[in-house]
Design a protein around this motif. Structure first.
Motif, PDB file in Angstrom:
ATOM      1  N   LEU A  15       0.835  -1.206   0.000  1.00  0.00           N
ATOM      2  CA  LEU A  15       0.000   0.000   0.000  1.00  0.00           C
ATOM      3  C   LEU A  15       0.865   1.250   0.000  1.00  0.00           C
ATOM      4  N   ASP A  16       1.970   1.227   0.747  1.00  0.00           N
ATOM      5  CA  ASP A  16       2.884   2.373   0.765  1.00  0.00           C
ATOM      6  C   ASP A  16       3.494   2.611  -0.613  1.00  0.00           C
ATOM      7  N   PHE A  17       3.857   1.532  -1.292  1.00  0.00           N
ATOM      8  CA  PHE A  17       4.429   1.664  -2.632  1.00  0.00           C
ATOM      9  C   PHE A  17       3.421   2.317  -3.578  1.00  0.00           C
ATOM     10  N   LEU A  18       2.166   1.878  -3.510  1.00  0.00           N
ATOM     11  CA  LEU A  18       1.143   2.460  -4.374  1.00  0.00           C
ATOM     12  C   LEU A  18       0.913   3.933  -4.029  1.00  0.00           C
ATOM     13  N   ALA A  19       0.873   4.234  -2.717  1.00  0.00           N
ATOM     14  CA  ALA A  19       0.668   5.629  -2.306  1.00  0.00           C
ATOM     15  C   ALA A  19       1.818   6.507  -2.794  1.00  0.00           C
ATOM     16  N   ASP A  20       3.056   6.004  -2.692  1.00  0.00           N
ATOM     17  CA  ASP A  20       4.212   6.759  -3.175  1.00  0.00           C
ATOM     18  C   ASP A  20       4.181   6.927  -4.696  1.00  0.00           C
ATOM     19  N   SER A  21       3.423   6.054  -5.375  1.00  0.00           N
ATOM     20  CA  SER A  21       3.315   6.116  -6.833  1.00  0.00           C
ATOM     21  C   SER A  21       2.136   6.954  -7.289  1.00  0.00           C
ATOM     22  N   GLY A  22       1.438   7.560  -6.332  1.00  0.00           N
ATOM     23  CA  GLY A  22       0.358   8.462  -6.681  1.00  0.00           C
ATOM     24  C   GLY A  22      -1.043   7.926  -6.500  1.00  0.00           C
ATOM     25  N   VAL A  23      -1.197   6.696  -6.013  1.00  0.00           N
ATOM     26  CA  VAL A  23      -2.530   6.149  -5.764  1.00  0.00           C
ATOM     27  C   VAL A  23      -3.089   6.789  -4.491  1.00  0.00           C
ATOM     28  N   THR A  24      -4.257   7.365  -4.586  1.00  0.00           N
ATOM     29  CA  THR A  24      -4.820   8.126  -3.459  1.00  0.00           C
ATOM     30  C   THR A  24      -5.893   7.359  -2.695  1.00  0.00           C
ATOM     31  N   THR A  25      -6.138   6.109  -3.057  1.00  0.00           N
ATOM     32  CA  THR A  25      -7.258   5.371  -2.466  1.00  0.00           C
ATOM     33  C   THR A  25      -6.838   4.232  -1.550  1.00  0.00           C
ATOM     34  N   THR A  26      -5.576   4.207  -1.133  1.00  0.00           N
ATOM     35  CA  THR A  26      -5.122   3.082  -0.310  1.00  0.00           C
ATOM     36  C   THR A  26      -5.666   3.130   1.112  1.00  0.00           C
ATOM     37  N   GLY A  27      -6.192   4.270   1.539  1.00  0.00           N
ATOM     38  CA  GLY A  27      -6.718   4.370   2.905  1.00  0.00           C
ATOM     39  C   GLY A  27      -7.858   3.406   3.167  1.00  0.00           C
ATOM     40  N   GLY A  28      -8.632   3.086   2.149  1.00  0.00           N
ATOM     41  CA  GLY A  28      -9.752   2.178   2.331  1.00  0.00           C
ATOM     42  C   GLY A  28      -9.339   0.760   2.647  1.00  0.00           C
ATOM     43  N   GLN A  29      -8.102   0.407   2.325  1.00  0.00           N
ATOM     44  CA  GLN A  29      -7.633  -0.960   2.573  1.00  0.00           C
ATOM     45  C   GLN A  29      -6.772  -1.062   3.835  1.00  0.00           C
ATOM     46  N   ARG A  30      -6.589   0.025   4.523  1.00  0.00           N
ATOM     47  CA  ARG A  30      -5.795  -0.001   5.754  1.00  0.00           C
ATOM     48  C   ARG A  30      -6.708  -0.171   6.963  1.00  0.00           C
ATOM     49  N   GLY A  31      -6.184  -0.831   7.979  1.00  0.00           N
ATOM     50  CA  GLY A  31      -6.940  -0.985   9.212  1.00  0.00           C
ATOM     51  C   GLY A  31      -8.089  -1.962   9.137  1.00  0.00           C
ATOM     52  N   LEU A  32      -8.061  -2.858   8.161  1.00  0.00           N
ATOM     53  CA  LEU A  32      -9.143  -3.832   8.005  1.00  0.00           C
ATOM     54  C   LEU A  32      -8.801  -5.194   8.584  1.00  0.00           C
ATOM     55  N   GLY A  33      -7.587  -5.345   9.092  1.00  0.00           N
ATOM     56  CA  GLY A  33      -7.149  -6.677   9.482  1.00  0.00           C
ATOM     57  C   GLY A  33      -6.696  -7.476   8.274  1.00  0.00           C
ATOM     58  N   ALA A  34      -6.316  -6.804   7.199  1.00  0.00           N
ATOM     59  CA  ALA A  34      -5.991  -7.479   5.946  1.00  0.00           C
ATOM     60  C   ALA A  34      -4.505  -7.483   5.636  1.00  0.00           C
ATOM     61  N   ASP A  35      -3.666  -7.120   6.595  1.00  0.00           N
ATOM     62  CA  ASP A  35      -2.223  -7.147   6.393  1.00  0.00           C
ATOM     63  C   ASP A  35      -1.746  -8.597   6.459  1.00  0.00           C
ATOM     64  N   ASP A  36      -0.455  -8.814   6.166  1.00  0.00           N
ATOM     65  CA  ASP A  36       0.073 -10.179   6.220  1.00  0.00           C
ATOM     66  C   ASP A  36       0.987 -10.383   7.427  1.00  0.00           C
ATOM     67  N   THR A  37       0.786  -9.589   8.478  1.00  0.00           N
ATOM     68  CA  THR A  37       1.540  -9.803   9.709  1.00  0.00           C
ATOM     69  C   THR A  37       1.055 -11.086  10.390  1.00  0.00           C
ATOM     70  N   ASP A  38       1.896 -11.651  11.228  1.00  0.00           N
ATOM     71  CA  ASP A  38       1.519 -12.890  11.919  1.00  0.00           C
ATOM     72  C   ASP A  38       0.248 -12.700  12.738  1.00  0.00           C
ATOM     73  N   LYS A  39       0.120 -11.553  13.386  1.00  0.00           N
ATOM     74  CA  LYS A  39      -1.043 -11.303  14.227  1.00  0.00           C
ATOM     75  C   LYS A  39      -2.323 -11.268  13.400  1.00  0.00           C
ATOM     76  N   GLU A  40      -2.273 -10.568  12.288  1.00  0.00           N
ATOM     77  CA  GLU A  40      -3.495 -10.443  11.487  1.00  0.00           C
ATOM     78  C   GLU A  40      -3.805 -11.733  10.736  1.00  0.00           C
ATOM     79  N   LEU A  41      -2.779 -12.486  10.349  1.00  0.00           N
ATOM     80  CA  LEU A  41      -3.037 -13.779   9.727  1.00  0.00           C
ATOM     81  C   LEU A  41      -3.652 -14.750  10.721  1.00  0.00           C
ATOM     82  N   GLU A  42      -3.184 -14.713  11.964  1.00  0.00           N
ATOM     83  CA  GLU A  42      -3.762 -15.582  12.989  1.00  0.00           C
ATOM     84  C   GLU A  42      -5.239 -15.266  13.196  1.00  0.00           C
ATOM     85  N   ALA A  43      -5.573 -13.977  13.222  1.00  0.00           N
ATOM     86  CA  ALA A  43      -6.977 -13.586  13.362  1.00  0.00           C
ATOM     87  C   ALA A  43      -7.795 -14.027  12.148  1.00  0.00           C
TER      88      ALA A  43
END
Length: 319
Positions: A15-43
């Protein structure tokens, strides 16, 4: 086995890469529990277990990296595709993957297709219903369609979130409430009326959200196709049966065979899962609703409430 084909994973660095490339809509995909961290994958895995989902086919839609610069678009595709391949390798009993292509850049898309499609656990490609505002039926994309057809690829389609470029939708903040199902409907109609389902018969097209309004419109399309789409090789109701549909509809009342708007008679497309290694099972697919789907919604779509990215509102159960 129950396979959820409409599931998203959005790593923060992607998401950071896309935002740095000019994509302005990445906020909708943040904070959803959709990351690939161990904690969020476990959930996620916990919610999958509660919903009775054995595996998810993950996709990055609608953020498929359709960037104007072909080099940045190709880099975005490599970043997320390599991450997905690694996730499948780490969790082969939980994940399969749809990879993205850097459309509208045809040469880059073909190169990425050749690089990643045969990776273990990759079962197809995820495209949005348009590519940087261009229809997927654009003649310029023919080389990509030809290669996908040659490979017998599954093509998963998801709304781009562009409101079909309509000010009537975008300017009234209806991009996802109204625009997304309109996108689903429009791309299905384009593929049908332009004859893509017969021109590329080995591409197994999986539409999101029942194909939008398709269930309600097939008879209308049949009645009007003789003068609006006379070049279509098949009646729309027949062409629609050559595609697949996921069952994310936000309400059990919109499912085929349920509620006042159910599909009837010969216009009802069969519900099938085109996952390689599994034959299509039109007679053995059932609709299942997760216990908390009405309140929590389905994964990866923008909204004010925090939602998990595991478990769609409606899933296809395959026995």
């Amino acid at each position: 086995m129950r396979i959820d084909t409409h599931a998203h994973v959005y790593p923060s660095d992607y998401l950071d890469f896309l935002a740095d490339s000019g994509v302005t809509t990445t906020g909708g995909q943040r904070g959803l529990g959709a990351d690939d961290t161990d904690k969020e994958l476990e959930a996620r895995f916990s919610l999958m277990d509660r919903a009775g989902v054995d595996r998810q086919v993950i996709s990055a839609s609608p953020l498929t990296g359709a960037l104007p610069d072909p080099h940045r678009a190709a880099a975005a595709a490599r970043l997320i595709n390599d991450r997905y391949v690694a996730l499948v390798d780490r969790h082969p009993d939980r994940f399969l993957a749809f990879v993205v292509l850097p459309l509208p850049h045809v040469d880059a898309a073909l190169a990425e297709l050749d690089r990643v499609l045969d990776a273990p656990g990759v079962v197809g490609v995820a495209l949005t219903t348009s590519a940087a505002g261009r229809a997927l039926t654009d003649p310029a994309f023919a080389p990509v369609w030809q290669e996908l057809d040659r490979r017998g690829t599954v093509m998963y389609l998801h709304p781009a979130g562009d409101g079909v470029a309509s000010p009537q939708i975008i300017d009234h903040h209806l991009t996802w409430m109204v625009g997304a199902p309109v996108e689903d409907t429009v791309v299905a109609a384009q593929l049908i009326t332009r004859g893509f389902v017969t021109r590329y018969p080995h591409v197994r097209i999986l539409n999101s959200h029942f194909g939008g309004a398709l269930p309600m419109l097939l008879e209308r399309w049949d009645n009007l196709a003789h003068f609006e789409a006379p070049e279509a090789p098949l009646p729309p109701s027949q062409a629609a049966r050559r595609m697949w549909y996921d069952t994310v509809a936000h309400s059990s009342q919109t499912a085929p065979g349920r509620g006042p708007g159910r599909w009837r008679g010969p216009t009802r497309p069969r519900q099938r899962l085109p996952v390689p290694g599994r034959r299509a099972l039109p007679r053995h697919c059932r609709l299942h609703r997760t216990g908390r789907s009405r309140r929590r919604g389905h994964p990866g779509h923008p909204g004010r409430q925090r939602r998990s990215a595991s478990g769609t509102g409606l899933i296809i159960g395959v026995r």
